[in-house]
Enzyme design. Structure first.
Site, mmCIF file in Angstrom:
data_model
loop_
_atom_site.group_PDB
_atom_site.id
_atom_site.type_symbol
_atom_site.label_atom_id
_atom_site.label_comp_id
_atom_site.label_asym_id
_atom_site.label_seq_id
_atom_site.Cartn_x
_atom_site.Cartn_y
_atom_site.Cartn_z
ATOM 1 N N ARG A 16 -6.861 -24.624 0.625
ATOM 2 C CA ARG A 16 -7.604 -23.995 1.731
ATOM 3 C C ARG A 16 -8.561 -24.986 2.390
ATOM 4 O O ARG A 16 -9.674 -24.652 2.771
ATOM 5 C CB ARG A 16 -8.364 -22.754 1.213
ATOM 6 C CG ARG A 16 -7.427 -21.615 0.842
ATOM 7 C CD ARG A 16 -8.195 -20.435 0.284
ATOM 8 N NE ARG A 16 -8.793 -20.760 -1.004
ATOM 9 C CZ ARG A 16 -9.804 -20.102 -1.554
ATOM 10 N NH1 ARG A 16 -10.340 -19.086 -0.928
ATOM 11 N NH2 ARG A 16 -10.274 -20.468 -2.722
ATOM 12 N N LYS A 113 -3.379 -6.463 13.723
ATOM 13 C CA LYS A 113 -2.319 -6.987 12.854
ATOM 14 C C LYS A 113 -1.110 -7.482 13.620
ATOM 15 O O LYS A 113 -0.664 -6.860 14.574
ATOM 16 C CB LYS A 113 -1.861 -5.902 11.888
ATOM 17 C CG LYS A 113 -2.986 -5.480 11.018
ATOM 18 C CD LYS A 113 -2.581 -5.205 9.616
ATOM 19 C CE LYS A 113 -3.846 -4.960 8.853
ATOM 20 N NZ LYS A 113 -3.832 -5.467 7.521
ATOM 21 N N ARG A 515 -10.114 -16.637 6.772
ATOM 22 C CA ARG A 515 -10.011 -15.676 5.675
ATOM 23 C C ARG A 515 -8.621 -15.632 5.067
ATOM 24 O O ARG A 515 -7.628 -15.550 5.794
ATOM 25 C CB ARG A 515 -10.354 -14.267 6.157
ATOM 26 C CG ARG A 515 -11.764 -14.086 6.581
ATOM 27 C CD ARG A 515 -12.724 -14.259 5.404
ATOM 28 N NE ARG A 515 -13.992 -13.664 5.760
ATOM 29 C CZ ARG A 515 -14.324 -12.419 5.444
ATOM 30 N NH1 ARG A 515 -13.510 -11.653 4.757
ATOM 31 N NH2 ARG A 515 -15.486 -11.937 5.832
ATOM 32 N N GLU A 605 -0.258 0.463 8.092
ATOM 33 C CA GLU A 605 0.341 -0.836 8.393
ATOM 34 C C GLU A 605 1.716 -1.018 7.766
ATOM 35 O O GLU A 605 2.402 -1.982 8.093
ATOM 36 C CB GLU A 605 -0.601 -1.968 7.998
ATOM 37 C CG GLU A 605 -0.734 -2.205 6.522
ATOM 38 C CD GLU A 605 -1.785 -3.279 6.250
ATOM 39 O OE1 GLU A 605 -2.950 -3.041 6.599
ATOM 40 O OE2 GLU A 605 -1.427 -4.325 5.723
ATOM 41 N N CYS A 643 -9.143 3.197 6.968
ATOM 42 C CA CYS A 643 -10.115 2.446 7.775
ATOM 43 C C CYS A 643 -9.737 2.438 9.248
ATOM 44 O O CYS A 643 -9.901 1.431 9.919
ATOM 45 C CB CYS A 643 -10.177 1.002 7.336
ATOM 46 S SG CYS A 643 -10.333 0.782 5.609
ATOM 47 N N HIS A 694 -19.177 -2.231 10.090
ATOM 48 C CA HIS A 694 -18.761 -3.582 10.474
ATOM 49 C C HIS A 694 -19.768 -4.229 11.415
ATOM 50 O O HIS A 694 -19.700 -5.416 11.680
ATOM 51 C CB HIS A 694 -17.380 -3.542 11.120
ATOM 52 C CG HIS A 694 -16.353 -2.917 10.224
ATOM 53 N ND1 HIS A 694 -15.799 -3.601 9.172
ATOM 54 C CD2 HIS A 694 -15.833 -1.673 10.192
ATOM 55 C CE1 HIS A 694 -14.963 -2.793 8.532
ATOM 56 N NE2 HIS A 694 -14.965 -1.628 9.137
ATOM 57 N N CYS A 726 -16.602 3.039 6.369
ATOM 58 C CA CYS A 726 -15.900 2.269 5.331
ATOM 59 C C CYS A 726 -16.897 1.942 4.219
ATOM 60 O O CYS A 726 -18.047 2.382 4.271
ATOM 61 C CB CYS A 726 -15.278 1.005 5.925
ATOM 62 S SG CYS A 726 -13.982 0.288 4.881
HETATM 63 N N1 GLN Z 1 -13.530 2.411 -1.564
HETATM 64 C C1 GLN Z 1 -13.414 1.179 -0.872
HETATM 65 C C2 GLN Z 1 -14.808 0.642 -0.571
HETATM 66 O O1 GLN Z 1 -15.671 1.404 -0.327
HETATM 67 C C3 GLN Z 1 -12.650 1.334 0.410
HETATM 68 C C4 GLN Z 1 -12.428 0.004 1.079
HETATM 69 C C5 GLN Z 1 -11.529 0.062 2.280
HETATM 70 O O2 GLN Z 1 -11.236 1.101 2.789
HETATM 71 N N2 GLN Z 1 -11.095 -1.077 2.757
HETATM 72 O O3 GLN Z 1 -15.037 -0.538 -0.542
HETATM 73 ZN ZN ZN Z 2 -12.198 1.524 4.824
#
Ligand code: GLN
Ligand code: ZN
Length: 755
Positions: A16, A113, A515, A605, A643, A694, A726
């Site tokens: 990497r 994606k 990443r 996905e 998500c 985010h 999330c």
């Molecule tokens: N339960 C996971 C978290 O809270 C869910 C993560 C996700 O949806 N990518 O980190």
């Molecule tokens: Zn999530």
């Protein structure tokens, strides 16, 4: 003569190197020249490696500092106005990452994606009076760099139609109207490459494996008729699926060669041969560019022989798609089980397979030893006792409807859950993880390295859990979680505890920019030998009277984020995962956990590129989820989390999963994405995320009240939950505390208003 070539090579380097150089550059620790030096070093190393495998053409232009779609946009001069007029590398990175320059924040380009892979590209933005101009010399410079080493370059260019298809429009107009302005730039690029002595250019048009509206199909003829006049030979590359109804159209395009993916879509071969002319080059994608299994070379040779019976033109052999999606080298993976390692092939090994294939065609006798070694490895995998587990097979055979249904329909369950949980209206919860502090990471790393004992590790994790529980109690959340401190990654954590999984030390694959992910390898029947999460959830529940929500990653997500065995249908592996997780779900219930969340972050996905195949996927994916979630009593509440919330086209399947509660992302779209739920009349409960985790911004109570009211216009208020969109693992406690306090406050205000 048969030629071999490659469609693209991983960019970041075996260790990497590019990732670390980029991150140093972004931090200001190294300058542009040092970053550039790393890039040159990597390109040359990768070219050399490909040349050593005897490739007749080496791809160039596949290297990128961040993303090849962004490179293409920049080359075409498509830089949204907000990024200013400068065209330097920092502008490029601002488009990718959106960080501030001179205190002015820039909104990054959207990322999404790349087809059905886990690679993310940056979405081009075009407006109706979009102008195009050749604005980057990267491709020409790199081509010259490769030529200087004395190799035959094959520049790789993202095709005009695929690029345009992927672009988003900033106003309402027909993107295809831009072709007239776009094509001269492509013409220009091809001219310049020809001038530099390039013979072949690979133009990628993977949208040819999608369902396309007629106007887009027709545009292919227009575009390639136009580009035909350029003095280079075009190899039109398609991958990730079958040409299907575009077969005849594609085969008749006036290009010099066509590449097809025979790994994902072997069945398309006959139709292609029916339509293909002998004067063109046919490139067969025979080596899996998306997975890490060793190729059955004898089977590949049989395919070549079939082709040869009907096709008399020039034949090229290649991986099915760019090798971007696999790790670079298997050799250094010394910790792998020596019985299993010979079953695998990473990018470097795949190129060697190509070389053997060519040798087997040109000089069969010389290839004999290699071919028989390959056959031995394939046989050893097929016959190995390591991949088959009779107990799992027996369980699989027993899957029937009793395993895929809860005892009673949702309305009945709802009453029982309400009686047991006694939650207020607008119940509040989180998605699972709490901030992963340096102490948590250190404890995990120390334990992994054997620096601390298991008892010490457990004590530290329990302290973390206790801290999380107390914080949540203080915040007044209704349904608590243990915080997921023990998890480095939501798939790896489970894979490591399940049988049938294998992990590499350095098997990195680019996800986006710098990443990477290290997908686990599912090599055999999956089973669970002991509970995986129960101790943590149980401990957490012992600390509080509030209901604790257990937290699992679902079967479909584990599948979609792993390298999956290719010797049985994906659905079979999904069912095996589901059965293993079902046992975990029932163990959690038995341990007194009243709510269990099964995350399916990667459910969407996995949708195949062609809509005609969606039904099949959704059918087994939903079934896998139901197998995993249906073993509990009516009073146990099952949550799932995704998500995203683009559910318009799959809402019936989402409802079919029959989770009692689904939490989703919606805050950024202002709840507009919930529209899918109005039209469909979604029956169960929903937690549309009101806190965008985010973003670095702390949401105010008012912000969230507004969002919840909007949600309430689309969904019955008694179906609504209040939660972030999330997990919180990437955030800091100080922000999380304020945001969640505002969130619980918003729920209170709404409860009061409702009386
Ligand atoms: N339960 C996971 C978290 O809270 C869910 C993560 C996700 O949806 N990518 O980190
Ligand atoms: Zn999530």
């Amino acid at each position: 003569m048969t030629k071999i070539h490659n469609l693209g090579f991983p960019r970041l380097g075996e260790n990497r190197e590019l990732k670390f150089a980029l991150e140093r550059y972004w931090r200001g620790d190294i300058d542009h020249a040092a970053l550039h030096a790393t890039a040159i070093e990597l390109r040359q190393r990768h070219w050399q490696l490909q040349a050593n495998s005897g490739l007749d053409f080496i791809p160039v232009g596949d290297f990128s500092y961040y993303d090849h779609v962004l490179d293409t946009s920049v080359m075409l001069g498509v830089i949204p106005e907000r990024f200013g007029s400068s065209r330097d590398l920092d502008t490029y990175f601002r488009m990718a990452r959106g960080q501030a320059s001179d205190g002015v924040p820039f909104r990054a380009c959207e990322m999404t994606k790349w087809f059905d892979t886990n690679y993310h590209y940056l979405v081009p933005e075009v407006d109706s009076n979009q102008q195009f101009s050749l604005s980057s010399s990267k491709l020409f410079d790199e081509t010259r760099e490769l030529q200087a080493l004395g190799y035959q370059p094959k520049p790789v260019l993202l095709g005009p139609l695929t690029w345009l298809w992927l672009a988003k429009t900033t106003s309402d107009f027909n993107k295809l109207d831009l072709l007239e302005r776009l094509l001269p730039v492509y013409g220009n690029i091809l001219q310049r490459l020809a001038y530099q002595g390039v013979e072949w250019v690979q133009i990628d048009e993977p949208i040819l494996v999608l369902d396309l509206p007629n106007v887009w199909r027709n545009a292919f003829e227009l575009v390639y008729n136009r580009l035909q006049s350029c003095p280079v030979k075009i190899l039109l590359a398609t991958y990730f699926g079958e040409l299907g109804e575009h077969t005849s159209l594609t085969c008749k395009l006036p290009v010099a060669g066509l590449h097809i993916d025979l790994v994902r879509a072997p069945e398309q071969l006959t139709a292609v041969l029916d339509n293909f002319a002998n004067y063109k080059v046919l490139s067969l994608g025979l080596i899996d560019g998306r997975n890490i299994w060793r190729t059955d070379l004898n089977a590949a040779l049989a395919t070549v022989a079939t082709v040869r019976e009907r096709f008399k033109g020039e034949l090229w052999l290649a991986p099915s798609c760019s090798l971007l999606h696999v790790p670079i080298d298997l050799e250094p993976e010394t910790a792998l089980d020596p019985a299993i390692k010979p079953w695998l092939a990473f990018a470097k090994q795949k190129l060697t397979e190509l070389e053997i294939l060519r040798l087997a065609i040109e000089e069969p006798e010389a290839a004999e030893p290699e071919l028989s070694a390959s056959a031995t490895a394939i046989r050893s995998r097929r016959e190995s006792g390591l991949i088959h587990n009779p107990a799992v097979q027996a369980q699989l055979a027993k899957i029937d409807n009793s395993l895929t249904q809860r005892l009673n329909p949702f309305p009945v369950r709802r009453e029982q859950q309400q009686a047991k949980l006694n939650l207020p209206s607008y119940p509040t919860t989180t998605i699972g993880s709490f901030p992963q502090t340096p102490e948590i990471r250190k404890a995990r790393a120390d334990f992994k390295r054997g620096l601390i004992s298991e008892a010490d590790y457990v004590r530290q994790m329990e302290q973390t859990i206790e801290f999380c529980v107390r914080e949540q109690e203080k915040l007044g959340l209704d349904v608590l979680v243990h915080g997921e401190g023990e998890r480095n990654d939501m798939v790896e954590y489970f894979g490591e505890q399940l049988d049938g999984f294998l992990f590499t030390v350095n098997g990195w694959v680019q996800s986006y920019g710098s990443r990477c992910v290290k997908p686990p390898i599912i090599y055999g029947d999956v089973s669970r030998s002991k509970p995986m999460t129960v101790r943590w959830s149980q401990y957490a529940q012992s600390l509080t009277d509030k209901p604790m929500k257990g937290m699992l990653t679902g079967p479909v997500t584990i599948l979609n984020w792993s390298f999956v065995r290719d010797d049985q249908p994906r659905s079979t592996t999904a069912y095996q995962l589901a059965l293993a997780l079902r046992d975990e779900v029932t163990d959690l219930e038995r341990a007194g956990i009243p709510i269990i969340q099964i995350d399916e972050a990667a459910f969407r996905e996995g949708l195949p590129p062609r809509q005609s195949r969606w039904h099949d996927y959704l059918d087994w994916a939903v079934r896998a989820f139901r197998i995993c979630s249906s073993g509990v009593k009516d009073s146990t509440q099952i949550h799932t989390h995704m998500c995203y919330s683009e559910f318009n086209d799959i809402i019936t399947s989402i409802a079919d999963m029959d989770a009692d509660v689904i939490t989703i992302e919606t805050s950024r779209s202002n709840m507009e994405l919930l529209d899918a739920f109005i039209d469909f009349n979604y029956p169960n409960e929903i937690g549309p995320g009101v806190y965008d985790i985010h973003s670095p911004n702390v949401p105010t109570t008012d912000d969230m009240i507004v969002l919840l009211k909007k949600a309430g216009e689309r969904i019955e208020p008694d179906q609504l939950w209040v939660n972030p969109d999330c997990g919180l693992k990437t955030r800091q406690w100080q922000d999380v505390r304020i945001s969640l306090a505002n969130m619980t406050e918003a729920a209170k205000v709404l409860r009061l208003a409702a009386g």
